[in-house]
Design an enzyme around this catalytic site. Sequence first.
Site, PDB file in Angstrom:
ATOM      1  N   LYS A  97       0.846  -1.193   0.000  1.00 41.29           N
ATOM      2  CA  LYS A  97       0.000   0.000   0.000  1.00 41.29           C
ATOM      3  C   LYS A  97       0.884   1.246   0.000  1.00 41.29           C
ATOM      4  O   LYS A  97       1.827   1.346   0.786  1.00 41.29           O
ATOM      5  CB  LYS A  97      -0.915  -0.012   1.232  1.00 41.29           C
ATOM      6  N   SER A 154      -9.514   2.565   1.881  1.00 40.12           N
ATOM      7  CA  SER A 154      -8.468   3.236   1.139  1.00 40.12           C
ATOM      8  C   SER A 154      -7.418   2.275   0.567  1.00 40.12           C
ATOM      9  O   SER A 154      -6.541   2.694  -0.170  1.00 40.12           O
ATOM     10  CB  SER A 154      -7.762   4.239   2.058  1.00 40.12           C
ATOM     11  N   SER A 178     -10.912   0.181   5.921  1.00 39.14           N
ATOM     12  CA  SER A 178     -10.109   0.373   4.712  1.00 39.14           C
ATOM     13  C   SER A 178      -9.476  -0.887   4.156  1.00 39.14           C
ATOM     14  O   SER A 178      -8.953  -0.871   3.048  1.00 39.14           O
ATOM     15  CB  SER A 178      -9.006   1.412   4.970  1.00 39.14           C
TER      16      SER A 178
END
Length: 412
Positions: A97, A154, A178
């Site tokens: 990420k 996210s 997320s």
Amino acid sequence: MNGDSSAAPRAPRSDPRGAAEYSCMPACEIAEEVTAGRLSAREVAWAALARIAEVDESIRAFTEVWPARAASHAADVERAVRAGDRLPLAGVPLAVKATQRLSSRQVARLVAAGCVPVGATATPGAGTGWQTWGATDRGPTLNPHNPEWSPGGSSAGSAAAVAAGMVPLATGSDGAGSVRIPAAWCAVLGVKTTGGLVPVPDRSGGRARRSVPGPLARTAADAAAYLAALTGTAPPLLAPPVRPLRTAWSATLGFADTQQPVAAKARTFLDLLARAGVTVPRSVSVRLPDPAGCWQALRSDPHNAAGRESAAGTVAALTAELDRVFGEVDLIATPTTPNPPHGHEGPGETMSVALTWAFNITGHPAISIPAGLTAAGDPVGLQLVAPHGRETDLLAVAAAAEAAAAGTAEAR
């Protein structure tokens, strides 16, 4: 797409596992093959990079690809394997990420376990309401199941990369859902760990317990291996529970505006688990206070004493209600989100986090398991929540869910 300046690792002379076959290989199988010498870590890195080159132009899961870095890490893995080291994730390509550094505790522990980082995945850009998609210099990240949908956020790019077979594992972080929301909308597995299970830097008065690391994966065994590397423990044996786990179902947690087709699909999948003897329903009500104001207060300036004091009552009420429920059951089951994936225009007034963020406040572990599609073709996740520290129960149910879903598909 940005990345390191060197070319991708050269394809091996005999490419025994091409990019297409690689895209279906679980992480645990890759590690077994690399450890046994039937595959090299560089072959797997090449297959991962080839798969990314093949499909990511149409998905935009990655903001950077790291061919030179992948080649270097793969060579390190091969040297370790030749020296007799046992790396539980030997040669497994890992997407990272973009908000996480390679030096972070989560990524460093996965690399130490043998993972090969191949690139950074998309996260939301400025002005993306409720962190619902990934932003790249090529446009927003697209959902591999339908380019008109957001992949969620996210951890948008991480979920999309796993769902599209670019990597078997990707890092995520979950501060309000997320990991779980993109897992649900991309039809992969996502785990939110117990708050504090993996220490992370905390500069915001307790936020580290609310925003926690977790994997995006395609199988429960892969997620278990990831969490074992993260915590420095042995991967659990994901045997079916010795007795069906008592489970309370709630479509709304007492406040969410959950859409009926989403609730029905999640409940149908939970019924499948009950028929398989994995769970047993219990008529226990779950009515939590709406955590929206509390979560926002806790996320705001940690030195704002008035805001934190206003949240304290909700925290106490959430904790008391969950203590009561978990005094009677082993698991709470809900849809992961109250709504199906929205488009790239954003969520509008819809609160996709409504069913997830209470458990970031209380620190309970949770998992999103793919539950199938609605009649309209929208992917739905089943969220299971367990008492603190009971990730193994969640993963055992997820493994049993895979077997049950496969058995149902074979019977058709």
